[in-house]
Write an enzyme that holds these catalytic residues in place. Structure first.
Site, PDB file in Angstrom:
ATOM      1  N   GLY A  48       0.780  -1.235   0.000  1.00 56.53           N
ATOM      2  CA  GLY A  48       0.000   0.000   0.000  1.00 56.53           C
ATOM      3  C   GLY A  48       0.812   1.286   0.000  1.00 56.53           C
ATOM      4  N   LYS A  49       2.064   1.218  -0.459  1.00 55.85           N
ATOM      5  CA  LYS A  49       2.905   2.422  -0.470  1.00 55.85           C
ATOM      6  C   LYS A  49       2.367   3.484  -1.421  1.00 55.85           C
ATOM      7  CE  LYS A  49       6.558   0.265  -1.993  1.00 55.85           C
ATOM      8  NZ  LYS A  49       6.135  -1.145  -2.046  1.00 55.85           N
ATOM      9  N   GLU A  74       6.655   4.245 -11.759  1.00 56.99           N
ATOM     10  CA  GLU A  74       6.273   2.881 -12.108  1.00 56.99           C
ATOM     11  C   GLU A  74       5.013   2.804 -12.938  1.00 56.99           C
ATOM     12  OE1 GLU A  74       7.888  -0.008  -8.662  1.00 56.99           O
ATOM     13  OE2 GLU A  74       6.210   1.278  -8.127  1.00 56.99           O
ATOM     14  N   GLY A 289     -31.590 -15.566  26.275  1.00 57.45           N
ATOM     15  CA  GLY A 289     -32.324 -14.375  25.875  1.00 57.45           C
ATOM     16  C   GLY A 289     -31.472 -13.134  25.732  1.00 57.45           C
ATOM     17  N   GLU A 314     -23.898 -13.834  14.473  1.00 57.71           N
ATOM     18  CA  GLU A 314     -24.544 -15.141  14.478  1.00 57.71           C
ATOM     19  C   GLU A 314     -25.672 -15.238  13.475  1.00 57.71           C
ATOM     20  OE1 GLU A 314     -25.708 -15.645  18.496  1.00 57.71           O
ATOM     21  OE2 GLU A 314     -23.879 -16.720  19.038  1.00 57.71           O
ATOM     22  N   LYS A 452     -23.563  -5.644  38.152  1.00 63.57           N
ATOM     23  CA  LYS A 452     -23.024  -4.359  38.556  1.00 63.57           C
ATOM     24  C   LYS A 452     -23.601  -3.273  37.666  1.00 63.57           C
ATOM     25  CE  LYS A 452     -18.735  -3.753  35.941  1.00 63.57           C
ATOM     26  NZ  LYS A 452     -17.300  -3.675  36.011  1.00 63.57           N
TER      27      LYS A 452
END
Lengths: 585, 105
Positions: A48-49, A74, A289, A314, A452
């Protein structure tokens, strides 16, 4: 995507920076690449340069109004334009609008013959001309090392490259130079010895059949920078680096509360539900549930007009909608109104980092108020425990920074104490609901606890959690001498109680009637007595009258007798004496 | 410079010399090319000297990277000679060029 931390670190070292606009890179480098200096980006093929260089220029031109020059060694103009177009960059349009100049530099080795001394002034002139023609502030040279293959005299080339980097600095442009990764050195031709200000290394590794790209800032002279390897992605809109671990714990904490969609559950949480922007963990074995509570939460948020992003690992979106429809949750209208977006992916589709990055991208695009991950454990299984925890930390940090409420479901294995299996994650969570099922009387019943809930008063009670086709309800579980009773046992217990109550009521009715009857009897007695009394009173009056008449008769007779005996004078005399006395007064 | 023969398919040479400014290296290159033209290609030589400082857009159009560069546009194949042309062996004497020169008239 700048953080406060990055700004202050940039100011502290007083090194001007040039924001790249690439997601995450500016955070790692504390604000961007060194302004007015060259930066070397090296990496092996396909990491990815070129894209990084191109994105640096495009974002500069589009976001920061800094025109740029891309010198391609290039790829031709047409090739480059086509390649970056797939990432949503309109290179051709930017070239037309004179925001970017693309110069394809090509030296055909077979055409060239050396005949003596030379320099690369041609390249300098082209670069200079390109920079001046649009007032460029940014330059990308992709991949300069091609020159080593085309020009045979390495000594000249090296001295000219040294001069080129010096010249770029003098010109005051921020440059990105890409280079191939070498076997032993950072670059194949040792370009790092010329570019000493900033070196970024890109890497593409396959681990456990999953390829992940990584970015590391090897060197950044004069600035603090993250030294870790950061995973990055090339997505549909360019590069995104994930530097989320660099975030500090300084999120805003909202006092606003949001309802869960289950009134009794809200009641358990101090009556008002969860805090906005908090992270909620919902653990339970399968079939307890979790998804249903999550969907309830989603529906409640959607009905408040908030945007919900549901990551499912899922079920497919349609399956979720259908299944929730069966218990009376209508998610389809919310999807239609774009208040709910369900993003489904198989956990094994790609690696943990890629999942995380996809989630970040979805979150950034959709800007949700609530994020649901169902279940987070599917993702955590992809990596080691520490990787999983790191990922959840980053996700939660990211969501909290944006004040997004997050709900994670977690599938626990039956048997082990859930408090233990989830200990890695639980410390990150603000609230933790535990779903369990109790087996007894030939049935399984669901119960729910609030394990909690930071910052709020919450119930310590076990509640039974009922799912019917009208939705979800939370009812008091019966807690008695024989333990917690749920389901039919609770129903039986409550009917026993009901029978006792009815019996009590009947007893009271009976006693009431008895007393009424007694009262009536007494009243009757009173009536009898009263009539007796009245009869006697009549008798008494009659006697009185008899006595009166007989007395009168007696007086009359006595008067008659008196007249007969001439006793009148005495009575007349007394009357006369009284009259003058009255007058006198 | 002669323009009349440009584009002809005869054995004429079309040469473009790209230099960067009036440096010693540039002057040496120009001198060498002129000498070569005079000595070896007497008649059929069309030489154009371009200073890329004056015309930078031509550097891009002609894919110039190194200076000085001598581009032999004609006869085919195109060749580029980079350097100050001190070492001119094979400049016009390459086997393919000789054949072209011999077969053309």
């Amino acid at each position: 995507m700048k953080t406060n931390a990055s700004k202050t670190s940039g100011r502290a070292v007083a090194l001007p920076k040039c924001a790249t606009g690439i997601k995450g890179l500016d955070e790692i480098t504390g604000g961007g690449l060194p302004r007015g200096r060259p930066t070397l980006v090296c990496g092996s093929a396909g990491c990815g340069k070129t894209l990084l260089a191109a994105e640096f220029l495009v974002r500069g031109a589009v976001q920061f109004n800094e025109p740029g020059v891309l010198v391609a060694f290039e790829e031709t103009e047409a090739e480059l334009t086509a390649n970056v177009a797939s990432l949503g960059f309109d290179l051709a349009g930017l070239i037309r609008r004179k925001k970017i100049v693309l110069d394809y530099v090509h030296v055909e080795r077979s055409e060239v013959q050396e005949t003596g001394e030379y320099d690369l002034e041609g390249l300098f002139v082209r670069l200079n001309h390109a920079i001046d023609s649009i007032g460029a502030k940014r330059v990308a040279l992709d991949t300069l090392e091609v020159l080593f293959a085309s020009l045979p005299n390495e000594a000249i080339l090296r001295s000219e490259l040294r001069r080129l980097f010096r010249w770029l600095k003098d010109k005051g442009v921020t440059a990105v130079i890409t280079a191939e990764r070498g076997r032993e050195s950072l670059t194949r031709h040792g370009l790092e010895e010329y570019v000493s200000d900033c070196v970024i290394l890109l890497d593409h590794r396959v681990y456990d059949q999953i390829a992940t790209r990584h970015l590391r800032v090897v060197k950044y002279r004069g600035a603090l920078h993250g030294t870790n390897e950061f995973p990055f992605l090339i997505g549909a809109d360019g590069i995104s680096v994930l530097p989320i671990t660099s975030l500090a714990l300084n999120h805003q904490a909202s006092t606003e509360r949001i309802a869960t969609g289950i009134p009794r559950l809200d009641a358990m949480l101090g009556g008002r539900g969860f805090f906005r922007g908090s992270s909620i963990l919902l653990t339970g074995t399968s079939g307890t549930g979790k998804s249903i509570i999550a969907s309830n939460f989603a529906q409640a948020a959607g009905r408040r007009g908030e945007r919900v992003l549901f990551f499912s690992f899922e079920e497919s979106p349609n399956q979720i909608i259908r299944n929730m429809q069966s218990i009376g949750l209508r998610l389809q209208p919310l999807v239609k109104r774009d208040l709910l977006r369900i993003h489904s992916a198989r956990p094994t589709l790609y690696g943990l980092e890629m999942h995380l990055a996809t989630m970040f991208k979805e979150i950034a695009n959709y800007r949700p108020d609530v994020v649901i991950v169902d279940p987070i454990t599917s993702l955590m299984d992809l990596g080691t425990a520490s990787e999983g925890k790191g990922m959840v930390t980053r996700l939660i940090d990211y969501l909290k920074a944006g004040q997004v409420t997050s709900l994670f479901t977690s599938l626990t294995q039956g048997g082990a104490a859930p408090q233990q299996t989830e200990s890695t994650m639980s410390s990150l969570m603000d609230a933790w609901l535990l779903l369990q099922d109790f087996e007894g009387n030939g049935e399984r019943n669901r119960v729910l606890y609030v394990l909690k809930a930071r910052g709020m008063a919450h119930s310590n009670q076990v509640r039974e959690f009922l799912i019917s086709n009208h939705g979800v309800d939370v009812v008091d579980a019966y807690i008695g001498p024989s333990g917690v009773l749920t389901g039919s046992a609770r129903a039986a217990q409550s009917s026993l109680e009901m029978a006792a109550v009815v019996a009590g009521q009947q007893e009271a009715e009976r006693r009431k009637r008895e007393i009424e009857r007694k009262r009536a009897a007494i009243m009757r007695q009173i009536g009898g007595l009263r009539s007796d009394f009245e009869a006697e009173a009549v008798e008494l009056r009659r006697i009185d009258e008899q006595v009166g008449t007989s007395a009168l008769r007696l007086n009359t007779e006595r008067a008659a007798w008196g007249r007969l005996r001439q006793a009148d004078a005495k009575t007349a005399g007394t009357r006369r004496q009284r009259r003058p006395a009255r007058k006198h007064r | 410079m002669e323009k009349t023969a440009a584009g002809g398919t005869s054995g004429k040479y079309v040469l473009r010399l790209f230099v960067a400014g009036a440096t010693a290296r540039s002057r040496a290159a120009v001198l060498h090319v002129r000498q070569l033209c005079a000595a070896e290609l007497r008649a059929g030589c069309q030489l154009e000297v371009i200073d890329i400082y004056q015309q930078p857009e031509l550097a891009r159009a002609n894919q110039i990277v190194a200076t000085p560069t001598l581009v032999k546009a004609l006869p085919r194949p195109v060749r580029r000679f980079i350097g100050n042309l001190l070492n001119t062996s094979g400049l016009f004497g390459g086997s393919d060029e000789v054949e072209v020169i011999n077969s053309a008239p």
